[in-house]
Motif scaffolding. Structure first.
Motif, mmCIF file in Angstrom:
data_model
loop_
_atom_site.group_PDB
_atom_site.id
_atom_site.type_symbol
_atom_site.label_atom_id
_atom_site.label_comp_id
_atom_site.label_asym_id
_atom_site.label_seq_id
_atom_site.Cartn_x
_atom_site.Cartn_y
_atom_site.Cartn_z
ATOM 1 N N LYS A 135 18.358 -30.380 -9.428
ATOM 2 C CA LYS A 135 19.377 -31.383 -9.168
ATOM 3 C C LYS A 135 18.758 -32.688 -8.661
ATOM 4 O O LYS A 135 17.656 -32.709 -8.130
ATOM 5 C CB LYS A 135 20.386 -30.847 -8.155
ATOM 6 C CG LYS A 135 19.801 -30.515 -6.790
ATOM 7 C CD LYS A 135 20.879 -29.965 -5.862
ATOM 8 C CE LYS A 135 20.293 -29.646 -4.481
ATOM 9 N NZ LYS A 135 21.319 -29.104 -3.560
ATOM 10 N N ALA A 136 19.480 -33.784 -8.845
ATOM 11 C CA ALA A 136 19.041 -35.092 -8.358
ATOM 12 C C ALA A 136 18.956 -35.052 -6.827
ATOM 13 O O ALA A 136 19.633 -34.241 -6.190
ATOM 14 C CB ALA A 136 20.014 -36.169 -8.828
ATOM 15 N N PRO A 137 18.117 -35.928 -6.243
ATOM 16 C CA PRO A 137 17.360 -37.003 -6.889
ATOM 17 C C PRO A 137 16.160 -36.480 -7.692
ATOM 18 O O PRO A 137 15.716 -35.351 -7.485
ATOM 19 C CB PRO A 137 16.901 -37.859 -5.698
ATOM 20 C CG PRO A 137 16.922 -36.949 -4.525
ATOM 21 C CD PRO A 137 17.996 -35.957 -4.786
ATOM 22 N N VAL A 138 15.657 -37.350 -8.578
ATOM 23 C CA VAL A 138 14.531 -37.012 -9.428
ATOM 24 C C VAL A 138 13.544 -38.180 -9.422
ATOM 25 O O VAL A 138 13.945 -39.343 -9.331
ATOM 26 C CB VAL A 138 15.007 -36.691 -10.866
ATOM 27 C CG1 VAL A 138 15.702 -37.896 -11.497
ATOM 28 C CG2 VAL A 138 13.843 -36.240 -11.743
ATOM 29 N N VAL A 139 12.263 -37.868 -9.482
ATOM 30 C CA VAL A 139 11.223 -38.888 -9.501
ATOM 31 C C VAL A 139 10.833 -39.170 -10.952
ATOM 32 O O VAL A 139 10.579 -38.234 -11.725
ATOM 33 C CB VAL A 139 9.984 -38.431 -8.700
ATOM 34 C CG1 VAL A 139 8.878 -39.498 -8.775
ATOM 35 C CG2 VAL A 139 10.353 -38.162 -7.256
ATOM 36 N N ILE A 140 10.787 -40.448 -11.295
ATOM 37 C CA ILE A 140 10.420 -40.854 -12.656
ATOM 38 C C ILE A 140 9.143 -41.684 -12.559
ATOM 39 O O ILE A 140 9.075 -42.660 -11.814
ATOM 40 C CB ILE A 140 11.544 -41.674 -13.309
ATOM 41 C CG1 ILE A 140 12.837 -40.844 -13.330
ATOM 42 C CG2 ILE A 140 11.157 -42.098 -14.729
ATOM 43 C CD1 ILE A 140 14.062 -41.628 -13.736
ATOM 44 N N LYS A 141 8.112 -41.279 -13.318
ATOM 45 C CA LYS A 141 6.807 -41.928 -13.223
ATOM 46 C C LYS A 141 6.333 -42.422 -14.581
ATOM 47 O O LYS A 141 6.413 -41.704 -15.577
ATOM 48 C CB LYS A 141 5.749 -40.942 -12.691
ATOM 49 C CG LYS A 141 5.984 -40.441 -11.293
ATOM 50 C CD LYS A 141 4.858 -39.501 -10.874
ATOM 51 C CE LYS A 141 5.035 -38.997 -9.454
ATOM 52 N NZ LYS A 141 3.941 -38.077 -9.053
ATOM 53 N N ILE A 175 7.260 -39.466 -17.188
ATOM 54 C CA ILE A 175 7.464 -38.061 -16.879
ATOM 55 C C ILE A 175 8.512 -37.965 -15.776
ATOM 56 O O ILE A 175 8.682 -38.893 -14.984
ATOM 57 C CB ILE A 175 6.159 -37.364 -16.434
ATOM 58 C CG1 ILE A 175 5.522 -38.084 -15.237
ATOM 59 C CG2 ILE A 175 5.192 -37.238 -17.583
ATOM 60 C CD1 ILE A 175 4.326 -37.357 -14.660
ATOM 61 N N LEU A 176 9.214 -36.845 -15.736
ATOM 62 C CA LEU A 176 10.236 -36.610 -14.729
ATOM 63 C C LEU A 176 9.738 -35.505 -13.811
ATOM 64 O O LEU A 176 9.221 -34.486 -14.289
ATOM 65 C CB LEU A 176 11.552 -36.184 -15.374
ATOM 66 C CG LEU A 176 12.390 -37.232 -16.106
ATOM 67 C CD1 LEU A 176 11.689 -37.688 -17.391
ATOM 68 C CD2 LEU A 176 13.752 -36.664 -16.460
ATOM 69 N N GLN A 177 9.886 -35.698 -12.509
ATOM 70 C CA GLN A 177 9.442 -34.690 -11.553
ATOM 71 C C GLN A 177 10.492 -34.396 -10.506
ATOM 72 O O GLN A 177 11.257 -35.271 -10.100
ATOM 73 C CB GLN A 177 8.151 -35.131 -10.850
ATOM 74 C CG GLN A 177 6.887 -34.863 -11.642
ATOM 75 C CD GLN A 177 5.630 -35.029 -10.807
ATOM 76 O OE1 GLN A 177 5.587 -35.828 -9.883
ATOM 77 N NE2 GLN A 177 4.589 -34.297 -11.157
#
Length: 303
Positions: A135-141, A175-177
């Motif tokens: 679930k959110a929050p999510v880190v986007i790099k 990428i999503l982490q």
């Protein structure tokens, strides 16, 4: 020995400290700008020219290759390797670590703990990749980001989708982490040399900042690693083929989670936090490796 530090700026802290350590150990030191090296290949064998002079008397090089010049920098390191000049960090390991996606794939293959991570050719209508992250929050790099740049924290799934769409429209890969909330905006940097953690620090991001990079105002303090954290750092460095590495980890409920394995970790923060002469440890590793090479050569001659 004659040891060269491959660096574009001799005034940088890490470069200066390595030169000091080389001299203190009784060796000859020089700084070579890898971007000014000419790589020559002909029937006489591989060679490198620097400022018009052929480099043929080096015993070892220490790469300090910036992320923006990885391709050319690693080509120079590879050429030195072809010339039997020792490097404590191999060209292939640098290339491997600089590719964020590839490095995470390698860590995953070796069963090393990391935040849940996903990479996708995103399609808003069909893609449910966020469910693999949690679930959110999510880190986007950004795949090409460094020092905390190109890292976004999306508080909701809708915000994450909007950010991903924006990056996709710019033909930029991300990428999503999983966001590790309990880390509290802090991470651990473990400095590995020759299969040993020689120093470790905890970096805390400034208030309101989830990134802990020192370049972004974070603070560093010495930390004693748990057995699990030390084991994870060593396993991560080994999986990447790095004898010298900075392993960045988060402390989580699931145990230590690796964020990144850095092939050119800075010395300033770690030396100031731990008071350990990390530069000397690197030179000692070079000395040890060169002695092994000499013994092996002698053994082959008598075989």
């Amino acid at each position: 020995m004659k040891i060269a530090v491959l660096s574009r700026n001799p005034r940088l802290y890490s470069t200066r400290r390595l030169v000091e350590a080389i001299v203190q150990k009784g060796h000859e030191a020089l700084v070579i700008d890898h971007m000014k090296c000419d790589i020559i290949m002909d029937e006489k064998g591989p060679s490198i020219y620097y400022e018009g002079q052929k480099l043929n008397d080096l015993d070892a090089v220490i790469p300090r290759i910036g992320a923006s010049v990885t391709f050319y920098g690693t080509a120079v390191v590879r050429q030195f390797e072809m010339m039997d000049v020792f490097s404590p960090v191999s060209s292939i390991a640098i290339t491997r670590s600089r590719d964020k996606l590839r490095s995470l794939q390698i860590l995953s293959r070796h069963g090393i703990g990391m935040p849940n991570t996903a990479f996708t050719n995103f399609n808003k209508k069909e893609n449910n990749v966020l469910k693999h992250i949690g679930k959110a929050p999510v880190v986007i790099k950004l795949l090409e980001g460094t020092q905390g740049l190109g890292v976004v924290l999306a508080e909701t799934e809708k915000a994450a989708t909007s950010v991903i769409e924006a990056f996709e429209s710019l033909k930029t890969r991300v990428i999503l982490q999983e966001f590790i909330e309990e880390a509290g905006g802090a991470d651990i940097r473990a400095f590995v040399v020759d299969g040993e953690v020689v120093g470790a620090m905890k970096r805390q991001g400034k208030e309101g900042e989830f990134r802990s990079n020192l370049h972004r105002g974070g603070e560093a303090n010495v930390i004693k690693l748990s057995r699990a954290e030390k084991s994870t750092a060593l396993k991560a460095a080994k999986s990447m083929g790095l004898a010298v590495a900075g392993v960045d980890m988060l402390q989580s409920k699931k145990g230590p989670l690796v964020l990144e394995v850095n092939s050119s970790p800075g010395l300033e923060g770690i030396e100031q936090a731990t008071k350990v002469d990390i530069a000397a440890k690197i030179i000692e590793f070079i000395e040890k490796s060169k002695k092994k090479t000499k013994r092996s050569s002698k053994s082959n001659l008598h075989a």
